[in-house]
Write a protein that holds these residues in place. Structure first.
Motif, PDB file in Angstrom:
ATOM      1  N   VAL A 130      -1.871  -0.208 -16.406  1.00 25.30           N
ATOM      2  CA  VAL A 130      -1.698  -1.341 -15.484  1.00 25.30           C
ATOM      3  C   VAL A 130      -1.168  -0.872 -14.131  1.00 25.30           C
ATOM      4  O   VAL A 130      -1.671  -1.278 -13.071  1.00 25.30           O
ATOM      5  N   VAL A 131      -0.150   0.000 -14.159  1.00 23.70           N
ATOM      6  CA  VAL A 131       0.440   0.496 -12.901  1.00 23.70           C
ATOM      7  C   VAL A 131      -0.593   1.266 -12.092  1.00 23.70           C
ATOM      8  O   VAL A 131      -0.720   1.077 -10.869  1.00 23.70           O
ATOM      9  N   ALA A 132      -1.363   2.138 -12.740  1.00 25.82           N
ATOM     10  CA  ALA A 132      -2.363   2.942 -12.034  1.00 25.82           C
ATOM     11  C   ALA A 132      -3.448   2.058 -11.424  1.00 25.82           C
ATOM     12  O   ALA A 132      -3.838   2.236 -10.260  1.00 25.82           O
ATOM     13  N   VAL A 133      -3.935   1.082 -12.194  1.00 27.33           N
ATOM     14  CA  VAL A 133      -5.001   0.199 -11.705  1.00 27.33           C
ATOM     15  C   VAL A 133      -4.501  -0.658 -10.534  1.00 27.33           C
ATOM     16  O   VAL A 133      -5.165  -0.772  -9.491  1.00 27.33           O
ATOM     17  N   LEU A 134      -3.323  -1.265 -10.683  1.00 28.91           N
ATOM     18  CA  LEU A 134      -2.784  -2.095  -9.606  1.00 28.91           C
ATOM     19  C   LEU A 134      -2.475  -1.263  -8.361  1.00 28.91           C
ATOM     20  O   LEU A 134      -2.704  -1.714  -7.228  1.00 28.91           O
ATOM     21  N   ALA A 135      -1.964  -0.045  -8.562  1.00 31.40           N
ATOM     22  CA  ALA A 135      -1.641   0.805  -7.412  1.00 31.40           C
ATOM     23  C   ALA A 135      -2.899   1.145  -6.620  1.00 31.40           C
ATOM     24  O   ALA A 135      -2.898   1.080  -5.379  1.00 31.40           O
ATOM     25  N   ALA A 163       0.831  -1.205   0.000  1.00 34.87           N
ATOM     26  CA  ALA A 163       0.000   0.000   0.000  1.00 34.87           C
ATOM     27  C   ALA A 163       0.864   1.252   0.000  1.00 34.87           C
ATOM     28  O   ALA A 163       0.553   2.228  -0.695  1.00 34.87           O
ATOM     29  N   VAL A 164       1.958   1.239   0.747  1.00 35.19           N
ATOM     30  CA  VAL A 164       2.852   2.402   0.801  1.00 35.19           C
ATOM     31  C   VAL A 164       3.515   2.617  -0.561  1.00 35.19           C
ATOM     32  O   VAL A 164       3.593   3.752  -1.063  1.00 35.19           O
ATOM     33  N   LEU A 166     -14.325   3.798  -1.999  1.00 36.78           N
ATOM     34  CA  LEU A 166     -13.996   4.852  -2.953  1.00 36.78           C
ATOM     35  C   LEU A 166     -12.692   4.543  -3.674  1.00 36.78           C
ATOM     36  O   LEU A 166     -12.586   4.668  -4.899  1.00 36.78           O
ATOM     37  N   THR A 167     -11.688   4.104  -2.914  1.00 35.66           N
ATOM     38  CA  THR A 167     -10.382   3.783  -3.502  1.00 35.66           C
ATOM     39  C   THR A 167     -10.471   2.603  -4.457  1.00 35.66           C
ATOM     40  O   THR A 167      -9.855   2.609  -5.529  1.00 35.66           O
ATOM     41  N   LEU A 168     -11.236   1.589  -4.078  1.00 39.41           N
ATOM     42  CA  LEU A 168     -11.348   0.404  -4.919  1.00 39.41           C
ATOM     43  C   LEU A 168     -12.234   0.637  -6.143  1.00 39.41           C
ATOM     44  O   LEU A 168     -12.195  -0.144  -7.097  1.00 39.41           O
ATOM     45  N   LEU A 209       1.285   6.384  -7.059  1.00 35.01           N
ATOM     46  CA  LEU A 209       0.159   7.252  -7.413  1.00 35.01           C
ATOM     47  C   LEU A 209       0.528   8.720  -7.218  1.00 35.01           C
ATOM     48  O   LEU A 209       0.117   9.580  -8.009  1.00 35.01           O
ATOM     49  N   PHE A 210       1.312   8.996  -6.191  1.00 32.52           N
ATOM     50  CA  PHE A 210       1.771  10.372  -5.976  1.00 32.52           C
ATOM     51  C   PHE A 210       2.615  10.840  -7.168  1.00 32.52           C
ATOM     52  O   PHE A 210       2.464  11.969  -7.645  1.00 32.52           O
ATOM     53  N   ILE A 211       3.480   9.956  -7.665  1.00 28.80           N
ATOM     54  CA  ILE A 211       4.314  10.299  -8.828  1.00 28.80           C
ATOM     55  C   ILE A 211       3.444  10.514 -10.067  1.00 28.80           C
ATOM     56  O   ILE A 211       3.640  11.472 -10.832  1.00 28.80           O
TER      57      ILE A 211
END
Length: 397
Positions: free
Chosen positions: A376-381, A54-55, A321-323, A61-63
């Motif tokens: 893919v990275v955004a969805v998995l994150a 999660a971290v 909301l996150t999911l 996601l911040f990047i």
């Protein structure tokens, strides 16, 4: 005499050891008191920090969102910049040494030739170097939509380019069929692909709380009507329904209006699942003693819902909301990929993937699949961050 000194020394050592143990015990007690006095959000934060995936997902996601906010500054080219010379050009090779001398980051100019099958090939002309400069001048844009500037984070210095030659461009991820930099378009496209799902999810979140809350709190005829509407909406397959509503968007309207329409469509179709969850929570919480006490005290229904019921399961709502965001990212990407969402000259990750519909195009230019990695990275994150929040919000873990 020696025995007395030894006895005193042992007594002092024992006292010192006891004092150390006492200090350790006090620190342990203070730590426990701080833990038990922590709020629900503080406990969630402590659990979330221990969830490594999660971290890492939060950092990614911040990047991504930082890149979306400062996309025009980071991107070496503008949204409408193109060069026929660089049509389907491969990613630029960044060099540091020229003729045995260290020159810093630079690229060479491409000479174009054609093979026996008339396929375009790009060959580096190593006679002249073109340095990669930081804070280079480029296409003017509005920084954060407010200040008009022409500086980009990096770009090519074309001051040594002979007259009559096309400018040398830096194609970090290669170019598309029109000679546009894919890296720049990914960054600018992320402004749509990351904000439409976020805003759409927030809108569906508010709709779910309002409609689901009213259904669960009042019950009766209100509950029956709301549940039947939810069942009708849920009976339609999501993607075909998105496609049908997107096809109803009038052609020829501005990019901003298309953005608004897509956001509204996605939010209107994503609230039923969360609304059912809110309803079930309200059905269980409205029978609690503190709710009855609030009613007897004359507190209005609106205040009871917003100040007593919703905060009781806000952590669960944030997890939901996150999911829910990954599904909307895939929805927006699918709509744009099928030509029902954002369209050129605007861009999004789905628009960039439209050129990947041809297998021969992918075989010749595999770098055009790079936007898939961002999706893919955004969805998995978001999924891993949601899992971390769910575990952190669980009081039994």
């Amino acid at each position: 005499m020696n025995q007395e000194k030894e006895s005193i020394r042992l007594t002092l050592n024992k006292t010192s050891f006891e004092e150390k143990e006492l200090r350790k015990l006090e620190k342990r007690r203070a730590k426990q008191e701080k833990y038990y006095m922590s709020s629900q959000w503080q406990l969630m934060m402590r659990k979330l920090i221990r969830h490594k995936l999660a971290v890492i997902s939060f950092i990614l996601l911040f990047i991504l969102y930082t890149g979306a906010i400062f996309a025009n500054f980071i991107a070496p080219q503008g949204l409408e910049d193109y060069s026929a010379t660089y049509s389907n050009a491969p990613p630029s090779k960044i060099h540091f040494v020229h003729n045995g001398n260290f020159e810093g980051p630079f690229v060479y100019h491409y000479d174009i030739s054609f093979d026996k099958f008339q396929n375009k090939t790009f060959i580096e002309n190593k006679e002249q170097i073109y340095p990669v400069k930081f804070f280079a001048k480029g296409t003017p844009y509005k920084f954060l939509g407010l200040i008009k500037v022409d500086r980009h984070l990096f770009g090519i210095d074309n001051s040594k380019l002979p007259a009559g030659k096309d400018p040398v461009n830096l194609m970090v991820f290669g170019a598309d069929k029109l000679g546009r930099d894919i890296f720049s378009r990914i960054l600018i496209g992320s402004q749509v692909s990351l904000t439409v799902p976020l805003i759409g999810t927030m809108m569906s979140f508010l709709l779910a709380i309002i409609i689901g809350g009213l259904s669960g709190y009042y019950g009766g005829a209100v509950d029956i009507v709301v549940q039947r509407i939810i069942e009708v909406i849920c009976s339609f397959p999501t993607l075909p329904l998105w496609m049908a509503l997107s096809a109803a968007i009038p052609p020829g309207i501005s990019v901003t209006k298309v953005y608004i329409f897509i956001t509204v469509i996605m939010s209107l179709l994503s609230w039923p699942g969360l609304a059912r969850t809110v309803r079930s929570k309200f059905l269980s919480l409205k029978k609690e003693d503190y709710v009855m006490a609030a009613k007897l005290a004359g507190v209005s229904d609106f205040k009871i819902i917003m100040k007593h019921l919703v905060p009781g399961f806000m952590s669960y709502l944030i997890v939901s909301l996150t999911l829910g965001i990954p599904g909307m990212i895939l929805g927006e990407t699918s709509m744009s990929f099928l030509g029902l969402g954002m369209r050129s000259p605007a861009t999004s990750w789905g628009v960039l993937l439209q050129e990947c519909q041809s297998v021969s195009n992918i075989a010749g230019c595999p770098w055009k699949l790079i936007p898939v990695l961002y999706v893919v990275v955004a969805v998995l994150a978001f999924n891993f961050l949601g899992d971390g929040l769910r575990d952190a919000a669980d009081p039994y873990k």
